[in-house]
Design an enzyme around this catalytic site. Structure first.
Site: not given
Ligand code: KIV
Length: 265
Positions: A84, A114, A181
């Site tokens: 992420d 996101e 999500e």
């Molecule tokens: O950060 C995370 O674990 C996520 C999941 C909830 C899909 O983005």
């Protein structure tokens, strides 16, 4: 063990084979999950909540994400590693390139961000520079304060249409994956069928191409509120390795998620 790449996931979609994803934040869990056959390890910024005990993902920094991506890379046995981009690390395309480069150099093979249409230019620039991108739509936890809480998204017609249009815009911009999500199962099905890139779901019903769960949730290690889309695989005396195997097999056989794990419009 064979290596999962973005091509593997595209083939899964074409051949209608489901694939499995879990979050991982360290070398040991990465080793156990990838050895169990899990296809993608998501170094999620959910680590802010499950590892750091914060009440959202907002405090997570790029430094935290690089540290955990490097740890996951050390234990990984062939899964694709997706990391992420944390809150405010991609607020301009230039900043996104710098942040994504740091994650890739720490061991990520794809970055996740996101948001919808406002990210078109960013996704295009990342993709053109060789950085695979996953677009996270629906409930986007970094927006929790703007959304007013962790709520199912896309329930009304306007929001559903916007999400479908965002997904197409992301695909056109060069995104390689979409993660949905907490959206109604019917919308997730429609969206999955309307794009050519694989779609991963969490709280998005059984019709997406792949499924993801936070590893602490699926191992029954969540001391707080258990969301309805979670299933605990740490049952019947299983070891952690066996729990990962059971999850992987159920996802691939279409047994998880069941109707009760999804949301209605
Ligand atoms: O950060 C995370 O674990 C996520 C999941 C909830 C899909 O983005």
């Amino acid at each position: 063990m064979s290596k999962t790449t973005i091509n593997t996931l595209h083939q899964c979609k074409q051949n209608q084979h489901k694939f499995s994803v879990v979050t991982a934040y360290d070398a040991t869990f990465a080793h156990l999950a990838s050895s169990a056959g899990i296809d993608v390890l998501l170094v999620g910024d959910s680590l802010g909540m499950v590892l750091q005990g914060k009440d959202s993902t907002v405090p997570v920094t790029l430094e935290h994400m690089c540290y955990h991506t490097d740890a996951v890379k050390q234990g990984n046995q062939g899964a694709l590693i997706m990391s992420d981009l944390p809150f405010m690390s991609y607020s301009t395309p230039e900043q996104a390139i710098d942040s994504a480069a740091a994650l890739m150099q720490a061991g990520a093979e794809m970055v996740k961000l996101e948001g919808g249409a406002w990210l078109v230019e960013t996704v295009k620039m990342l993709s053109e520079r060789g950085i695979p991108v996953c677009s996270h739509l629906g409930l986007t936890p970094q927006y929790v304060h703007k959304l007013g809480g962790y709520k199912v998204q896309g329930r009304d017609d306007a929001a559903a249409k916007q999400m479908l249009s965002d997904a197409r815009a992301m695909e056109q911009a060069g995104a390689d994956l979409i993660l949905l999500e907490c959206v109604p199962s019917t919308l997730a099905k429609q969206l999955t069928e309307s794009v050519n890139i694989p779609v991963i779901g969490i709280g998005a019903g059984s019709d997406t191409d792949g499924q993801v769960l936070v590893c602490y949730d699926m191992l029954g290690m969540n001391p707080g509120h258990i969301p309805k889309f979670v299933k605990n695989y740490m049952v019947e005396g299983r070891t952690i390795a066996q729990a990962f195997e059971a999850y992987d097999q159920e996802v691939k056989a279409g047994g998880f998620p069941a109707a009760e794990h999804g949301f209605k419009a």
